[in-house]
Design a protein around this motif. Structure first.
Motif, short mmCIF file in Angstrom:
data_model
loop_
_atom_site.label_atom_id
_atom_site.label_comp_id
_atom_site.label_asym_id
_atom_site.label_seq_id
_atom_site.Cartn_x
_atom_site.Cartn_y
_atom_site.Cartn_z
N MET A 48 0.81 -1.23 0.00
CA MET A 48 0.00 0.00 0.00
C MET A 48 0.84 1.27 0.00
SD MET A 48 -2.97 -0.99 2.64
CE MET A 48 -4.06 -2.36 2.38
N PHE A 311 8.80 -10.76 -7.39
CA PHE A 311 7.49 -10.45 -6.80
C PHE A 311 7.32 -11.15 -5.45
CE2 PHE A 311 3.30 -12.49 -6.41
CZ PHE A 311 2.56 -11.40 -6.01
N VAL A 315 5.35 -10.92 -0.93
CA VAL A 315 4.39 -11.84 -0.34
C VAL A 315 4.95 -12.50 0.93
CG1 VAL A 315 3.05 -13.92 -0.73
CG2 VAL A 315 3.40 -12.33 -2.58
N TYR A 316 6.21 -12.90 0.87
CA TYR A 316 6.75 -13.74 1.92
C TYR A 316 7.66 -12.99 2.88
CZ TYR A 316 5.18 -18.01 -0.31
OH TYR A 316 4.42 -19.00 -0.83
N PHE B 19 0.54 -26.41 0.86
CA PHE B 19 0.76 -25.93 -0.51
C PHE B 19 -0.35 -24.96 -0.91
CE2 PHE B 19 0.34 -26.39 -5.14
CZ PHE B 19 1.60 -25.97 -5.49
N HIS B 22 0.21 -21.59 0.52
CA HIS B 22 1.20 -20.82 -0.23
C HIS B 22 0.57 -20.21 -1.47
CE1 HIS B 22 4.95 -21.45 1.87
NE2 HIS B 22 4.55 -22.66 2.16
N ALA B 25 -1.49 -17.33 -0.60
CA ALA B 25 -0.68 -16.16 -0.25
C ALA B 25 -0.23 -15.43 -1.51
CB ALA B 25 0.54 -16.59 0.57
N VAL B 26 0.26 -16.22 -2.49
CA VAL B 26 0.70 -15.60 -3.74
C VAL B 26 -0.47 -14.94 -4.46
CG1 VAL B 26 1.67 -16.09 -6.01
CG2 VAL B 26 2.67 -17.14 -4.00
N GLY B 29 -1.16 -11.64 -2.95
CA GLY B 29 -0.16 -10.68 -3.44
C GLY B 29 -0.51 -10.19 -4.83
N LEU B 30 -0.90 -11.12 -5.70
CA LEU B 30 -1.24 -10.76 -7.08
C LEU B 30 -2.46 -9.85 -7.10
CD1 LEU B 30 -0.62 -14.07 -9.02
CD2 LEU B 30 0.62 -11.93 -9.24
N TYR B 32 -3.36 -7.71 -4.85
CA TYR B 32 -2.94 -6.36 -4.47
C TYR B 32 -2.11 -5.71 -5.58
CZ TYR B 32 -4.69 -6.26 0.25
OH TYR B 32 -5.50 -6.21 1.32
N THR B 33 -1.42 -6.56 -6.37
CA THR B 33 -0.63 -6.00 -7.46
C THR B 33 -1.51 -5.39 -8.53
OG1 THR B 33 0.93 -7.76 -7.06
CG2 THR B 33 1.22 -6.52 -9.07
N PRO B 36 -4.22 -2.16 -6.75
CA PRO B 36 -3.52 -1.56 -5.62
C PRO B 36 -4.38 -0.59 -4.83
CG PRO B 36 -2.76 -0.61 -7.68
CD PRO B 36 -3.79 -1.63 -8.03
N THR B 37 -4.27 -0.68 -3.53
CA THR B 37 -4.92 0.31 -2.66
C THR B 37 -3.80 1.02 -1.91
OG1 THR B 37 -5.21 -1.54 -1.18
CG2 THR B 37 -7.18 -0.66 -2.20
N ARG B 38 -3.60 2.28 -2.24
CA ARG B 38 -2.51 3.01 -1.60
C ARG B 38 -3.07 3.89 -0.49
NH1 ARG B 38 -0.10 3.08 -7.26
NH2 ARG B 38 1.79 1.91 -6.92
N ILE B 39 -2.40 3.86 0.65
CA ILE B 39 -2.85 4.73 1.74
C ILE B 39 -1.80 5.79 2.04
CG2 ILE B 39 -4.40 3.06 2.78
CD1 ILE B 39 -2.23 2.42 4.76
N THR B 40 -0.86 5.97 1.12
CA THR B 40 0.18 6.97 1.34
C THR B 40 -0.40 8.37 1.22
OG1 THR B 40 1.73 5.47 0.33
CG2 THR B 40 2.46 7.72 0.62
N LYS B 161 -10.93 0.36 1.76
CA LYS B 161 -9.60 0.88 1.44
C LYS B 161 -8.71 1.02 2.65
CE LYS B 161 -8.00 3.61 -1.75
NZ LYS B 161 -7.65 4.90 -2.25
#
Lengths: 351, 170
Positions: A48, A311, A315-316, B19, B22, B25-26, B29-30, B32-33, B36-40, B161
C-alpha cells in the motif's frame, strides 16, 4: 568483402552477440536496473505504498535507479585493513562473471537455414541433434549439463567473497550459502534430470523443440526448478544468505560503491540466467518463432519469470535456515524423486 | 542431549493444505498487485487538516504582552527566555529546545501567546531556531518546497480501502 558486412558478421556472431550484447552483459545490466526498480515498485504496491516516485514522476520513478546507480558508481570503495585488496576487489567481479557464464550454453533460438539475418551462421552453429542451427554462444549436445555445472560453481564464489572480506557477518552468510547450496543444487539437478529422462536428451534445444512444453509434461519438475531457483539465487522467501535484518548484507557486508553493485548484481543476473533456462525447459522457449524473434520471445518469457521471482519479496517473509533445509529435504526432495519417476513413465510416450 | 538437538517444528497435518496456503498467499499478493490500494499521504502536495487546538508553533502578540516572565518561569525545557527591549521584557523562544507542551500559552495571564497550526518547518542552522521578540511577534510562514499550494485533506476510515483522504475545505 566491405567493412560494414565484416563488422556485421562479427557483431552478430552468436558467441559474441549472446554473451556481450543481447541477453548477455549489456542487456543484463539494463534488466538488472529494471528488475530492482520493479522489485521496489511491486513490493510497495502490495504494501500500500508508492515506492520510488519523485525521480521522473511520469515513468513512476524509473530514473531513481539510474540515480542510485550513479551514486554507487561514484561513491568511495572502502577496503578494510588486514584484507588482501586484490582478492577483495576480485571477489564480486568473479561472482558477476560466473553468474553470467551459464548464458553461454543456454540456447536462445534456432537459426533457419535461409531468410534470416542470422542465417550466415547456420553451418557453424549447426546442431545435428535437432537438425537446425542454434543461437547459443556454445552449441553442444550436452548443453543442459554444461549449464547446470556452471550454475553450480557460483556458490564457490559467494564463499570466496565472504572469506576474503574477513568479516563475521560475511562468514556466517557464507556458512548459510554452503548449507543451502547442498539442498537447492539437488533440487535443480533432479528437476532438470527428470526432464532429460522424459525427453531422452541432455540438449536443451531438443527439449524446447519437443512437441509439448516441459511445464505440461512434468509440472512437478517445473515447480521444483522454480523453488530451487529462488533458493539458489537468494530471492524471497529464501533470502537467507544475505538476510538484511540478521547479517547486514551477508557475504557482501564489507563492500561499498561499485563493488557492492557488482556483488548485488551477481545474484540478480544469476536469477536472470536461471529464468532463461526455466523459459527454455518449461515454457517452450522460442516456439513457435525462429531466428531473431525467437530470441526476443525466449528472453521475454524469462523476464516474466524473473518478475515473478522478485514479486515473491512482497508476499513472503524470510524462512529460517533450518526451515528452508528441512523443507527442501523433507517435502521437496521426495517430490523430486516423484518427478523423476513421472519423467521416466511419461517419457515412454514421448519420442 | 536429545532435548538440545530437537528443533521445534510446527506439526503439519496435511502437506497439501500447506501448498494451498502458499498458493493463496501468492494469489493475495497478485490481487494487491493488480488492484492496488494506496494509503500513502503524498505529503508535500497534500497535508492533513489539523484539528482545532493543535499545538503547533507559537506566536507572540507583543502589544498585549505585559512582560510578567511567567512563561519563561513555567517552561519545562528552558526554551522560553526573556529579552529586554527598551526597558521592557519580552519572551523569546528557542525551537531547538521547545517541546510544544503549551504551558506558556496556558499560563499567560493576558493571552499574549497563541498556538498556530503550523508545524512543518525547516531551518538551515541552529541559530535560526532562536526567535527574538520581533521575529516571534509575527505569524510564522515558510514556503513549501514544491512551490505549489498545499492541498488540505482529512483522513477517513474506509471499509474497503483502510484509510482514504478527502479534500477538506477550510
Amino acid at each position: 568483402m566491405d567493412v560494414l558486412a565484416l563488422l556485421e558478421f562479427y557483431i552478430l556472431y552468436p558467441s559474441f552477440f549472446v554473451m556481450i550484447i543481447f541477453p548477455g552483459l549489456i542487456f543484463a545490466l539494463i534488466v538488472l536496473l529494471y528488475t530492482i526498480w520493479f522489485e521496489r515498485k511491486i513490493a510497495a504496491k502490495v504494501q500500500m505504498r508508492f515506492g520510488p516516485l519523485y525521480a521522473s514522476k511520469r515513468s513512476g520513478g524509473f530514473l531513481q535507479l539510474v540515480a542510485d546507480a550513479m551514486k554507487f558508481v561514484f561513491s568511495e570503495i572502502i577496503v578494510p585493513e588486514q584484507v588482501n585488496s586484490t582478492l577483495f576487489a576480485l571477489g564480486p567481479v568473479l561472482y558477476l562473471l560466473v553468474s553470467l557464464l551459464p548464458l553461454a550454453a543456454i540456447p536462445l533460438s534456432t537459426i533457419p537455414p535461409t531468410g534470416s539475418v542470422l542465417s550466415m551462421y547456420f553451418h557453424e552453429f549447426y546442431d545435428p541433434n535437432v537438425g537446425t542451427g542454434i543461437m547459443a554462444a556454445v552449441v553442444s549436445n550436452y548443453s543442459l549439463l554444461i549449464v547446470l555445472a556452471l550454475e553450480a560453481v557460483t556458490p564457490v564464489f559467494v564463499l570466496f567473497t565472504a572469506w576474503v572480506t574477513n568479516n563475521r557477518f560475511a562468514l556466517l552468510g557464507a556458512v548459510r550459502e554452503g548449507l543451502l547450496s547442498v539442498s537447492y543444487d539437488v533440487l535443480l539437478i533432479m528437476a532438470s534430470l527428470s526432464l532429460a529422462i522424459e525427453f531422452h536428451t541432455l540438449d536443451v534445444a531438443k527439449i524446447v523443440e519437443a512437441p509439448i512444453p516441459g511445464f505440461v509434461a512434468n509440472p512437478f519438475a517445473a515447480f521444483l526448478f522454480l523453488v530451487g531457483m529462488l533458493i539458489g539465487t537468494g530471492r524471497f522467501p529464501f533470502d537467507i544468505v544475505e538476510a538484511e535484518s540478521e547479517l547486514v548484507a551477508g557475504p557482501y557486508t564489507e563492500y561499498s560503491g561499485l563493488l557492492f553493485v557488482l556483488s548485488m548484481g551477481g545474484s540478480y543476473i544469476g536469477t536472470f540466467a536461471y529464468s532463461i533456462l526455466f523459459a527454455d525447459l518449461f515454457l517452450g522457449g522460442w516456439q513457435p518463432f525462429t531466428g531473431y524473434y525467437g530470441m526476443i520471445f525466449t528472453v521475454f518469457k524469462a523476464i516474466l519469470v524473473l518478475m515473478f521471482a522478485v514479486f515473491m519479496r512482497s508476499v513472503y517473509g524470510r524462512y529460517r535456515i533450518d526451515q528452508a533445509l528441512r523443507g527442501s529435504w523433507k517435502y521437496l526432495f521426495p517430490l523430486a524423486l516423484l518427478s523423476i519417476v513421472i519423467g521416466g513413465v511419461v517419457g515412454i510416450w514421448i519420442r | 542431549m536429545d532435548k538440545v538437538n530437537k528443533i521445534k517444528e510446527y506439526e503439519k497435518k496435511n502437506p497439501f493444505r500447506l501448498f494451498a496456503d502458499h498458493v493463496s498467499a501468492v494469489a493475495t499478493g497478485l490481487k494487491y498487485t493488480f488492484k492496488p490500494t494506496r494509503i500513502t499521504l503524498q505529503y508535500p502536495e497534500e497535508a492533513l487538516l489539523l484539528p482545532n487546538g493543535y499545538r503547533g508553533m507559537l506566536r507572540l502578540y507583543k502589544d498585549i504582552c505585559i512582560g510578567c516572565t511567567l512563561c519563561a518561569l513555567v517552561c519545562p525545557a528552558d526554551a522560553m527566555k526573556m529579552a529586554t527591549e527598551q526597558g521592557k521584557k519580552y519572551p523569546m523562544i528557542n525551537y531547538g529546545r521547545c517541546v510544544f507542551c503549551g504551558f506558556c500559552v496556558d499560563i499567560c495571564p493576558v493571552d499574549a501567546l497563541r498556538e498556530t497550526g503550523m508545524h512543518d518547518a525547516a531551518f538551515q542552522n541552529r541559530r535560526e531556531l532562536v526567535f527574538d521578540p520581533d521575529k516571534f511577534n509575527a505569524d510564522f510562514q515558510q514556503e513549501m518546497p514544491t512551490g505549489k499550494t498545499v492541498r488540505r485533506v482529512k483522513a477517513i476510515i474506509d471499509e474497503n480501502k483502510g484509510i482514504k483522504y478527502e479534500p477538506a475545505d477550510n
